[in-house]
Scaffold this active site. Structure first.
Site, short mmCIF file in Angstrom:
data_model
loop_
_atom_site.label_atom_id
_atom_site.label_comp_id
_atom_site.label_asym_id
_atom_site.label_seq_id
_atom_site.Cartn_x
_atom_site.Cartn_y
_atom_site.Cartn_z
N ALA A 14 49.94 35.97 43.00
CA ALA A 14 50.13 35.15 41.95
C ALA A 14 49.96 36.50 40.55
CB ALA A 14 48.76 34.30 41.46
N GLU A 115 55.39 23.83 60.05
CA GLU A 115 54.16 23.71 60.21
C GLU A 115 53.58 22.21 59.93
OE1 GLU A 115 51.79 26.66 58.00
OE2 GLU A 115 53.69 28.01 58.14
N HIS A 243 41.11 25.79 58.28
CA HIS A 243 42.11 25.81 59.27
C HIS A 243 41.76 25.31 60.38
CE1 HIS A 243 45.74 27.35 61.21
NE2 HIS A 243 46.18 27.60 59.98
N ARG A 291 46.60 19.17 58.25
CA ARG A 291 45.57 20.07 58.53
C ARG A 291 44.22 19.46 58.69
NH1 ARG A 291 46.49 25.76 55.81
NH2 ARG A 291 48.29 25.95 57.34
N HIS A 352 39.30 28.01 55.03
CA HIS A 352 40.61 28.59 54.75
C HIS A 352 41.05 28.66 53.45
CE1 HIS A 352 44.43 30.24 56.21
NE2 HIS A 352 45.11 28.98 55.54
N ARG A 387 45.69 20.48 50.99
CA ARG A 387 47.13 21.33 50.79
C ARG A 387 47.99 21.25 51.93
NH1 ARG A 387 48.48 26.83 51.81
NH2 ARG A 387 46.57 27.11 53.00
P1 FAD Z 1 44.81 36.74 46.48
O1 FAD Z 1 46.07 37.23 47.02
O2 FAD Z 1 43.54 36.41 47.30
O3 FAD Z 1 44.39 37.84 45.38
C1 FAD Z 1 43.21 37.94 44.80
C2 FAD Z 1 43.04 39.20 43.78
O4 FAD Z 1 42.30 39.08 42.91
C3 FAD Z 1 42.89 40.45 44.73
O5 FAD Z 1 43.55 41.61 44.16
C4 FAD Z 1 41.32 41.02 44.47
O6 FAD Z 1 40.79 42.09 44.48
C5 FAD Z 1 41.58 40.32 43.07
N1 FAD Z 1 40.17 39.94 42.64
C6 FAD Z 1 39.33 38.70 42.95
N2 FAD Z 1 38.11 38.98 42.20
C7 FAD Z 1 38.10 39.95 41.35
C8 FAD Z 1 37.29 40.38 40.43
N3 FAD Z 1 35.95 39.79 40.22
N4 FAD Z 1 37.54 41.52 39.79
C9 FAD Z 1 38.60 42.06 39.88
N5 FAD Z 1 39.81 41.57 40.63
C10 FAD Z 1 39.31 40.53 41.44
N6 FAD Z 1 49.36 30.28 52.24
C11 FAD Z 1 50.87 30.10 52.24
O7 FAD Z 1 51.51 29.59 51.42
N7 FAD Z 1 51.33 30.54 53.53
C12 FAD Z 1 50.77 31.18 54.35
O8 FAD Z 1 51.19 31.25 55.58
C13 FAD Z 1 49.46 31.27 54.51
N8 FAD Z 1 48.81 31.90 55.40
C14 FAD Z 1 47.42 32.33 55.18
C15 FAD Z 1 46.73 32.95 56.11
C16 FAD Z 1 45.57 33.55 55.92
C17 FAD Z 1 44.64 34.09 56.92
C18 FAD Z 1 44.76 33.28 54.66
C19 FAD Z 1 43.42 33.87 54.35
C20 FAD Z 1 45.46 32.63 53.64
C21 FAD Z 1 46.94 32.15 53.94
N9 FAD Z 1 47.50 31.33 52.83
C22 FAD Z 1 48.80 31.29 53.25
C23 FAD Z 1 46.93 31.29 51.53
C24 FAD Z 1 47.47 32.11 50.62
O9 FAD Z 1 47.54 33.22 51.32
C25 FAD Z 1 46.66 32.41 49.64
O10 FAD Z 1 46.25 31.16 48.92
C26 FAD Z 1 47.26 33.05 48.41
O11 FAD Z 1 47.67 34.42 48.81
C27 FAD Z 1 46.63 33.36 47.21
O12 FAD Z 1 47.22 34.41 46.30
P2 FAD Z 1 46.48 34.77 45.05
O13 FAD Z 1 47.24 35.76 44.30
O14 FAD Z 1 45.79 33.50 44.18
O15 FAD Z 1 44.88 35.44 45.40
C1 SIN Z 2 49.12 29.51 58.76
O1 SIN Z 2 50.08 30.37 59.01
O2 SIN Z 2 48.72 28.86 59.47
C2 SIN Z 2 48.74 29.30 57.22
C3 SIN Z 2 49.52 28.78 56.49
C4 SIN Z 2 48.88 28.31 55.27
O3 SIN Z 2 47.61 28.64 55.06
O4 SIN Z 2 49.68 27.83 54.52
#
Ligand code: FAD
Ligand code: SIN
Length: 532
Positions: A14, A115, A243, A291, A352, A387
């Site tokens: 994001a 999925e 999950h 899920r 998750h 979700r």
């Molecule tokens: P994040 O990627 O978590 O990034 C958060 C950022 O904020 C990091 O850089 C961190 O350092 C920073 N931060 C946090 N708090 C602070 C603070 N206090 N001060 C400074 N910096 C801070 N979604 C899908 O759509 N498809 C998938 O296949 C999928 N697989 C997944 C598998 C796993 C194991 C997991 C855990 C999640 C998965 N998800 C998947 C969900 C998805 O990965 C996340 O929802 C998404 O990546 C979140 O992105 P984001 O940028 O919002 O946050």
């Molecule tokens: C997974 O690969 O099962 C995670 C996908 C997701 O969280 O959207």
């Protein structure tokens, strides 16, 4: 005192999508991006299954992706938002391909996975480490942008608003503004004041509030907790997605290793230890139901049978193709002495994804002026009560793009706020007993896992709320007298997250999507739970 045009808290999909687009369009702006540990560590890095997007218009359509999302969301999705994300999604995916992200192909065509809850194959993926690949490409691109400064180990403590100027701010105020953030620089242990015209919160999820979670240790809900403290609007925090299939490891592992839902999309079947199928008892889509249904079914079977885990059967699948698609999962299982091609893989549900969070509108605006939010820390209206798999990477990119389009037009009309005081660390001293913090963290995770998990009840929620209040009071006393540390801030933020989940769950007197309570097992037509 540091001044920047735009402050982005978070460098997952994001935060980086927003920063890259804005830096490209407006090379004159200074964009400061913070990470709390290092830029490689985030929920994004661990995403396995991939990105859901309508790609093959011969078999798939926007209508089908919209219907699947609404169906999974169990009546609480915002239909306009779902349409926006589904229709704009493919364009965002094309952009990250242009930025260098690789997705697996069969010849010239993308290999589209499936999925739970998806009626068609529409998941673009890179083996089973899609998130790592996306992050790699984005961080490479960021290196070429001189106006993006990424600061690792800069921990945002609080978002700055009128409250810090001595004004009384309550949840009834509609004119709250954000001026930047107080940030702990972990190299110097100094709290910096970063002032910005625009602040974008992209801090990710909060899975660490539970004992067992697929989220890395950084996922402590900091952005959601900071927004709550500044009296921003949040919603739907009761909808925590478990999950269904994290790898069962009796030794305990933090984070729990995920066995992607794409493995079931590839043909794996959920079974008991006795090799019996059970998902047909719960949903006609069996192992590929959404899920919430699968996680509850596994939880129920484990309780009924007294087993510590259920299993995934992959033994009938093509070995070569399995290893090519899921190399990380294959290696992880083999390292624990489980051969996925011969043995049943032991799996359990694990926390998750938080579907609720900072309430945002169709542009990613929050209730706080000059503060936007995108990614997992938000409640955009896309996910509703549950979700749909692989919709979150998509959501993050779509709203990062929409925020970028508005911000590049607005930013020049905003002044950096004058008169913001430095952080006041008077009367605090170094913690004498770190054990107070680590023990409270353990207690918090126990409370949330035992009483606010997949199945809830009035009695359990009341017990959780009572115990959380004790932890809250103890931690606030510690916070008032102790020098800030990441451990203390994460504990404080996670207690807030626990409180928000529990309170929202108490408010929702029905069962819907990810919120199931034995006291109100029916769906009643409740709207959003707004936390004021
Ligand atoms: P994040 O990627 O978590 O990034 C958060 C950022 O904020 C990091 O850089 C961190 O350092 C920073 N931060 C946090 N708090 C602070 C603070 N206090 N001060 C400074 N910096 C801070 N979604 C899908 O759509 N498809 C998938 O296949 C999928 N697989 C997944 C598998 C796993 C194991 C997991 C855990 C999640 C998965 N998800 C998947 C969900 C998805 O990965 C996340 O929802 C998404 O990546 C979140 O992105 P984001 O940028 O919002 O946050
Ligand atoms: C997974 O690969 O099962 C995670 C996908 C997701 O969280 O959207």
């Amino acid at each position: 005192m540091v001044k920047t045009d735009i402050l982005v808290v978070g460098a997952g999909i994001a935060g980086l999508t927003f920063a890259l687009k804005t830096a490209h369009r407006r090379p004159d702006l200074k964009i400061t991006v913070l990470t709390k540990t290092n830029r490689e560590e985030s929920n994004t890095r661990y995403a396995q299954g991939g990105v859901a997007a309508v790609w093959d218009f011969e078999t798939d359509s926007y209508k089908k992706h919209i219907e699947d999302t609404l169906d999974a969301g169990d009546g609480l999705c915002d239909e306009d938002i779902v349409e926006i994300v589904v229709k704009e999604g493919p364009e965002r995916v094309k952009e990250i391909i242009e930025w260098g992200t690789r997705f697996d192909k069969h010849g010239a065509e993308y290999d589209l996975g499936k999925e739970g809850g998806h009626s068609e194959n529409r998941i673009l993926h890179y083996k089973d480490y899609t998130g790592w690949e996306i992050l790699r490409a984005m961080l490479e691109k960021a290196k070429t942008m001189p106006n993006i400064e990424i600061h690792d180990h800069f921990f945002a403590v609080d978002l700055i608003s009128q409250h810090h100027l001595g004004h009384v701010v309550t949840r009834l105020n509609t004119n709250i503004e954000c001026y930047g953030a107080y940030v702990l620089d972990l190299a110097t242990n100094h709290i910096d004041t970063i002032l910005a015209k625009i602040t974008v919160v992209a801090t990710g999820g909060a899975g660490q509030v539970y004992r067992s979670t697929t989220n890395p240790v950084i996922a402590t809900g900091d952005g959601i907790a900071m927004a709550y403290r500044m009296k921003g609007r949040l919603e739907n925090m009761e909808f925590v997605q478990f999950h269904p299939t994290s790898l069962f490891n009796p030794a305990g592992e933090n984070p729990a290793f995920l066995v992607s839902e794409a493995v079931r999309g590839f043909g794996a079947i959920l079974k008991s230890k006795e090799n019996e199928e059970f998902m047909h008892l719960y949903d006609e889509r069996k192992s590929l139901a959404p899920r919430d249904i699968v996680a509850r079914a596994i939880d129920n079977e484990m309780k009924k049978r007294g087993d510590e885990h259920m299993c995934l059967d992959c033994s009938h699948l093509d070995k070569e193709k399995f290893i090519a698609h899921f190399p990380t999962i294959y290696e992880k299982c083999m390292s624990l002495g489980i051969d996925p091609m011969k043995d049943l893989i032991p799996v359990v549900p694990a926390a998750h994804y938080v579907c609720g969070g900072i309430k945002t509108d169709e542009i990613g605006r929050t209730s706080v002026k000059n503060m936007y939010a995108c990614g997992e820390c938000t409640s955009s209206g896309l996910h509703g009560a549950n979700r749909l798999a692989s919709n979150s990477l998509l959501e993050a990119m779509v709203f990062a793009h929409r925020i970028f389009e508005e911000v590049v037009e607005r930013v020049d009309n905003i002044e950096i706020k004058a008169g913001i005081p430095q952080w006041n660390a008077e009367s605090t001293s170094d913690p004498k007993e770190m054990v107070l913090i680590t023990q409270s963290m353990k207690e918090l995770k126990e409370i949330m896992s035992n009483y606010v998990g997949i199945v809830r009840s009035n009695v359990r929620l009341k017990r959780a709320a009572d115990r959380l209040l004790l932890l809250y009071n103890e931690t606030e006393r510690l916070y008032a007298t102790t020098t800030l540390s990441p451990q203390l801030m994460e504990l404080r933020n996670l207690i807030t997250i626990g409180y928000l989940i529990t309170t929202s769950a108490q408010m929702r007197r029905e069962s819907r999507g990810l919120h199931y309570t034995t006291d109100y097992p029916e769906k009643l037509g409740f709207a959003e739970t707004v936390l004021r």
